[in-house]
Scaffold this motif. Structure first.
Motif, PDB file in Angstrom:
ATOM      1  N   MET A   1       0.848  -0.932   0.031  1.00 33.34           N
ATOM      2  CA  MET A   1       0.046  -0.156   0.061  1.00 33.34           C
ATOM      3  C   MET A   1       1.079   1.260  -0.094  1.00 33.34           C
ATOM      4  N   THR A   2       0.507   2.242  -0.756  1.00 33.34           N
ATOM      5  CA  THR A   2       1.438   3.557  -0.765  1.00 33.34           C
ATOM      6  C   THR A   2       0.871   4.397   0.397  1.00 33.34           C
ATOM      7  N   GLU A   3       1.233   5.675   0.667  1.00 31.17           N
ATOM      8  CA  GLU A   3       0.731   6.376   1.740  1.00 31.17           C
ATOM      9  C   GLU A   3      -0.630   6.810   1.560  1.00 31.17           C
ATOM     10  N   SER A   4      -1.077   6.949   0.483  1.00 30.21           N
ATOM     11  CA  SER A   4      -2.698   7.530   0.237  1.00 30.21           C
ATOM     12  C   SER A   4      -3.614   5.928   0.458  1.00 30.21           C
ATOM     13  N   GLY A   5      -3.226   5.014   0.699  1.00 30.25           N
ATOM     14  CA  GLY A   5      -3.864   3.795   1.083  1.00 30.25           C
ATOM     15  C   GLY A   5      -4.216   2.988  -0.179  1.00 30.25           C
ATOM     16  N   GLU A   6      -3.696   3.328  -1.458  1.00 32.73           N
ATOM     17  CA  GLU A   6      -4.064   2.682  -2.732  1.00 32.73           C
ATOM     18  C   GLU A   6      -3.410   1.039  -2.397  1.00 32.73           C
ATOM     19  N   THR A   7      -3.964   0.109  -2.944  1.00 31.40           N
ATOM     20  CA  THR A   7      -3.478  -1.200  -2.914  1.00 31.40           C
ATOM     21  C   THR A   7      -2.678  -1.364  -4.112  1.00 31.40           C
ATOM     22  N   THR A   8      -1.429  -1.734  -3.729  1.00 30.50           N
ATOM     23  CA  THR A   8      -0.419  -2.030  -4.987  1.00 30.50           C
ATOM     24  C   THR A   8       0.223  -3.284  -4.768  1.00 30.50           C
ATOM     25  N   ARG A   9       0.684  -3.723  -5.934  1.00 27.69           N
ATOM     26  CA  ARG A   9       1.152  -5.091  -5.885  1.00 27.69           C
ATOM     27  C   ARG A   9       2.510  -5.048  -7.197  1.00 27.69           C
ATOM     28  N   VAL A  10       3.415  -5.794  -6.758  1.00 26.91           N
ATOM     29  CA  VAL A  10       4.553  -5.730  -7.935  1.00 26.91           C
ATOM     30  C   VAL A  10       4.576  -7.209  -8.513  1.00 26.91           C
ATOM     31  N   GLU A  11       4.566  -7.353  -9.730  1.00 28.14           N
ATOM     32  CA  GLU A  11       4.544  -8.728 -10.480  1.00 28.14           C
ATOM     33  C   GLU A  11       5.979  -8.645 -11.326  1.00 28.14           C
ATOM     34  N   HIS A  12       6.400  -9.956 -11.396  1.00 27.71           N
ATOM     35  CA  HIS A  12       7.692 -10.261 -12.473  1.00 27.71           C
ATOM     36  C   HIS A  12       7.380 -10.903 -13.504  1.00 27.71           C
ATOM     37  N   HIS A  13       7.482 -10.325 -14.620  1.00 23.65           N
ATOM     38  CA  HIS A  13       7.077 -10.892 -15.933  1.00 23.65           C
ATOM     39  C   HIS A  13       8.567 -11.140 -16.623  1.00 23.65           C
ATOM     40  N   THR A  14       8.968 -12.438 -16.201  1.00 19.89           N
ATOM     41  CA  THR A  14      10.110 -12.952 -16.904  1.00 19.89           C
ATOM     42  C   THR A  14      10.372 -13.073 -18.382  1.00 19.89           C
ATOM     43  N   ASP A  15       9.143 -13.390 -18.961  1.00 19.29           N
ATOM     44  CA  ASP A  15       8.876 -13.321 -20.567  1.00 19.29           C
ATOM     45  C   ASP A  15       9.340 -11.725 -20.913  1.00 19.29           C
ATOM     46  N   ARG A  16       8.948 -10.634 -20.362  1.00 22.00           N
ATOM     47  CA  ARG A  16       9.143  -9.369 -20.870  1.00 22.00           C
ATOM     48  C   ARG A  16      10.604  -8.826 -20.165  1.00 22.00           C
ATOM     49  N   GLN A  17      11.075  -9.664 -19.260  1.00 20.55           N
ATOM     50  CA  GLN A  17      12.316  -9.106 -18.537  1.00 20.55           C
ATOM     51  C   GLN A  17      11.982  -7.790 -17.908  1.00 20.55           C
ATOM     52  N   ARG A  18      10.670  -7.966 -16.960  1.00 18.96           N
ATOM     53  CA  ARG A  18      10.635  -6.554 -16.237  1.00 18.96           C
ATOM     54  C   ARG A  18       9.720  -6.846 -15.078  1.00 18.96           C
ATOM     55  N   PHE A  19       9.735  -6.126 -14.021  1.00 17.90           N
ATOM     56  CA  PHE A  19       9.005  -5.967 -13.096  1.00 17.90           C
ATOM     57  C   PHE A  19       8.015  -4.775 -13.151  1.00 17.90           C
ATOM     58  N   GLU A  20       6.775  -5.195 -12.779  1.00 19.39           N
ATOM     59  CA  GLU A  20       5.657  -4.219 -13.144  1.00 19.39           C
ATOM     60  C   GLU A  20       4.979  -3.748 -11.736  1.00 19.39           C
ATOM     61  N   ILE A  21       4.796  -2.447 -11.457  1.00 19.36           N
ATOM     62  CA  ILE A  21       3.882  -2.292 -10.229  1.00 19.36           C
ATOM     63  C   ILE A  21       2.709  -1.783 -10.660  1.00 19.36           C
ATOM     64  N   LEU A  22       1.596  -2.131  -9.989  1.00 17.93           N
ATOM     65  CA  LEU A  22       0.190  -2.281 -10.274  1.00 17.93           C
ATOM     66  C   LEU A  22      -0.479  -1.487  -9.252  1.00 17.93           C
ATOM     67  N   VAL A  23      -1.181  -0.436  -9.479  1.00 18.51           N
ATOM     68  CA  VAL A  23      -2.119   0.315  -8.635  1.00 18.51           C
ATOM     69  C   VAL A  23      -3.515  -0.134  -8.994  1.00 18.51           C
ATOM     70  N   GLY A  24      -4.190  -0.860  -8.181  1.00 22.82           N
ATOM     71  CA  GLY A  24      -5.400  -1.778  -8.445  1.00 22.82           C
ATOM     72  C   GLY A  24      -5.257  -2.725  -9.724  1.00 22.82           C
ATOM     73  N   ASP A  25      -5.654  -2.538 -10.745  1.00 23.54           N
ATOM     74  CA  ASP A  25      -5.333  -3.471 -11.885  1.00 23.54           C
ATOM     75  C   ASP A  25      -4.616  -2.607 -13.194  1.00 23.54           C
ATOM     76  N   GLU A  26      -4.104  -1.453 -12.635  1.00 20.90           N
ATOM     77  CA  GLU A  26      -3.509  -0.722 -13.813  1.00 20.90           C
ATOM     78  C   GLU A  26      -2.040  -0.675 -13.533  1.00 20.90           C
ATOM     79  N   VAL A  27      -1.156  -0.816 -14.523  1.00 23.64           N
ATOM     80  CA  VAL A  27       0.100  -0.831 -14.630  1.00 23.64           C
ATOM     81  C   VAL A  27       0.601   0.779 -14.274  1.00 23.64           C
ATOM     82  N   ALA A  28       1.229   0.945 -13.287  1.00 20.19           N
ATOM     83  CA  ALA A  28       1.747   2.360 -12.852  1.00 20.19           C
ATOM     84  C   ALA A  28       3.387   2.503 -13.310  1.00 20.19           C
ATOM     85  N   GLY A  29       3.941   1.378 -13.241  1.00 20.96           N
ATOM     86  CA  GLY A  29       5.376   1.890 -13.902  1.00 20.96           C
ATOM     87  C   GLY A  29       5.935   0.366 -13.933  1.00 20.96           C
TER      88      GLY A  29
END
Length: 99
Positions: A1-29
């Motif tokens: 969770m971020t300071e604003s109380g948003e639900t976040t999660r980090v996913e590792h996508h080995t096929d794309r060689q990247r980690f993504e952070i999602l806010v809700g269901d939206e890729v944020a970075g």
């Protein structure tokens, strides 16, 4: 969770060689890397404009580095943000290849 109380999660996508952070269901970075023998060369980190200023990049990079440590790999911090993060968080400096 971020300071604003948003639900976040980090996913590792080995096929794309990247980690993504999602806010809700939206890729944020994401943090992209190039795998090499025993290393992950983190070369690009992005936070989408509408999600900036929330500390998401730090959450993302911390999780990506923790995963890299768990995998028994070293880090090449080619991305300036990842380099800054490692430099300002001494607990990750041992992960840097050649350190």
């Amino acid at each position: 969770m971020t300071e604003s109380g948003e639900t976040t999660r980090v996913e590792h996508h080995t096929d794309r060689q990247r980690f993504e952070i999602l806010v809700g269901d939206e890729v944020a970075g994401y943090a992209e890397y190039r795998p090499t023998a025993g290393e992950r060369d983190f070369d690009h980190t992005v936070t989408l404009p509408q999600f900036r200023g929330r500390g998401l990049a730090a959450v993302l990079v911390r999780e990506a580095l923790d995963d890299t440590r768990s995998a028994g790999l070293r880090v090449v911090p080619s991305c300036s943000y990842v380099r800054h993060f490692v430099d300002t968080n001494p607990e990750y400096q041992d992960l840097v290849a050649g350190a």
